[in-house]
Write an enzyme that holds these catalytic residues in place. Structure first.
Site, PDB file in Angstrom:
ATOM      1  N   HIS A 152     -29.914   1.292 -45.510  1.00 36.74           N
ATOM      2  CA  HIS A 152     -31.146   0.959 -46.217  1.00 36.74           C
ATOM      3  C   HIS A 152     -32.327   1.801 -45.737  1.00 36.74           C
ATOM      4  CE1 HIS A 152     -33.850  -1.428 -48.633  1.00 36.74           C
ATOM      5  NE2 HIS A 152     -34.662  -1.536 -47.592  1.00 36.74           N
ATOM      6  N   HIS A 165     -35.433  -6.748 -46.123  1.00 39.47           N
ATOM      7  CA  HIS A 165     -35.876  -8.036 -46.656  1.00 39.47           C
ATOM      8  C   HIS A 165     -34.785  -9.101 -46.579  1.00 39.47           C
ATOM      9  CE1 HIS A 165     -39.934  -7.008 -48.153  1.00 39.47           C
ATOM     10  NE2 HIS A 165     -39.431  -5.785 -48.109  1.00 39.47           N
TER      11      HIS A 165
END
Length: 405
Positions: free
Chosen positions: A245, A146
């Protein structure tokens, strides 16, 4: 006039005014936080990031094993849940000041999107970074998918409150720039909206200004991208754990962990291409990969994981976020893949905060706010199983972890 120009006090006025304006804007945008000043003489230590003499932030990929290591999953714009997770690990006190001592903390990325307090979290984490250093601790933040999406201008998961927060930031930032422009001796500030369209196809007119503010803040070389996201790592090795991530493949390791960190940082600061590096895109991107994150253990590619870990000297586990684990923090592939995204944000599943703790001897524990576990820990049930996470997901379906009495 000549005497005034030669007077050190007069010469310092522009820079002092600029610093004051920056503090004023930060205070107004962050919800009332004062960021502690950076120590200009601090050049880092074995377990700290550092700055060069000219102020450039060094991105460091490898760290030695600390006495205490805490890993925190995706936060997604929920400031209160973020504080709960930090407090759960004893990292902040009731006044929200750093209380973690010499602990090292890794936040695995995805601060942005799905919530309305993204900037407040970024400022809060920056405050804690500076407080931690003074106590011998270290807080490292990472890029999630994101963060990459927002720098690219992909706002699919932005909320109305998220747009409003950035609209507020743009207002105060422009006020600060107007103040600076009145000072003789300061360079005229750039128009942060330069090159940004006034309208957006398929977007309601009421959101145009929020969209423009968000682009201005987060695009490559944008003020917020530079101030916060440029300090994020994309891949991190601490002792015998590698953090990322989404996940790593062998091709990523071959490409180079330090190389990826540098290239992503250079892209965020506007030094290179306008688009994110290819290894940050697509289903096999380092911030997107889910090969080791499926809640059904048999769907995880343990052989690929073993191959990746074997190519990083000294590393025996991969710790990742990105994929919500409804059963809580858990491990698969003999605990070589640890998944720490519990969907704690109200914008996700509003999960109970949990964090991963690794002590210097590589003992893994889950600290949880789940009231079922009154001692805050989720250890193994069976004494004959090796000490560690003890959260192996069953072959068919996930379930809540069992604990000792």
């Amino acid at each position: 006039m000549e005497d005034e120009e030669n007077n050190p006090t007069c010469r310092d006025v522009p820079s002092l005014l600029s610093s004051f304006v920056d503090i004023f804007v930060d205070f107004s945008v962050s919800g009332g936080l004062f960021l502690p000043p950076l120590d200009p003489n601090f050049r880092g230590s074995p377990n700290h990031q550092s700055t060069t003499p000219d102020g450039t932030f060094n991105l460091r990929t490898h760290y030695s094993t600390p006495d205490r290591l805490i890993a925190i999953g995706d936060l997604h714009g929920d400031l209160e849940k973020s504080k709960q997770a930090l407090r759960l690990a004893g990292l902040i006190d009731m006044s929200n000041r750093w209380s973690g001592g010499s602990a090292m903390v890794v936040q695995i990325g995805d601060v942005l999107d799905r919530g309305g307090e993204e900037l407040k979290i970024l400022y809060f984490l920056e405050k804690l970074k500076r407080e931690a250093v003074k106590s011998g601790g270290n807080l490292i933040t990472m890029n999630g998918n994101h963060e990459i999406m927002n720098v690219e201008g992909d706002f699919r998961y932005v909320t109305k409150l998220g747009l409003e927060e950035f609209t507020n930031w743009a207002y105060w930032y422009c006020v600060g720039n107007k103040m600076k422009s009145l000072c003789v001796g300061l360079e005229k500030p750039k128009d942060i909206f330069d090159g940004i369209p006034l309208t957006f196809r398929g977007v309601k007119e009421e959101y145009f200004h929020g969209m423009r503010a968000r682009i201005a803040a987060l695009r490559p070389d944008g003020p917020i991208a530079n101030k916060f996201l440029s300090k994020n790592l994309t891949v991190l090795v601490v002792g015998d754990s590698v953090f990322v991530h989404g996940g790593l493949l062998a091709e990523h390791v071959d490409y180079g962990l330090e190389r990826m960190n540098k290239e992503v940082r250079d892209w965020i600061t506007g030094l290179t291409q306008k688009s994110a590096p290819l290894y940050c895109k697509g289903r096999n991107g380092v911030v997107w990969l889910r090969k080791f994150s499926d809640e059904v253990a048999k769907n995880c590619d343990c052989s690929a994981l073993e191959h990746v870990l074997a190519t990083i000297p000294g590393v025996k586990r991969m710790i990742m976020g990105h994929t919500i684990q409804e059963a809580g923090i858990n491990g698969v592939c003999d605990n070589r893949a640890i998944r720490i995204d519990v969907g704690m944000s109200k914008g996700c599943t509003n999960g109970l905060p949990e964090v991963l703790e690794i002590n210097g001897n590589s003992e893994l524990r889950v600290l949880t706010s789940n009231p079922l576990y009154q001692n805050k820990y989720k250890p193994y049930l069976d004494d004959d199983r090796k000490q560690g996470l003890g959260l192996l997901i069953p072959e068919s379906r996930p379930k809540q972890v069992e604990v000792k009495a």
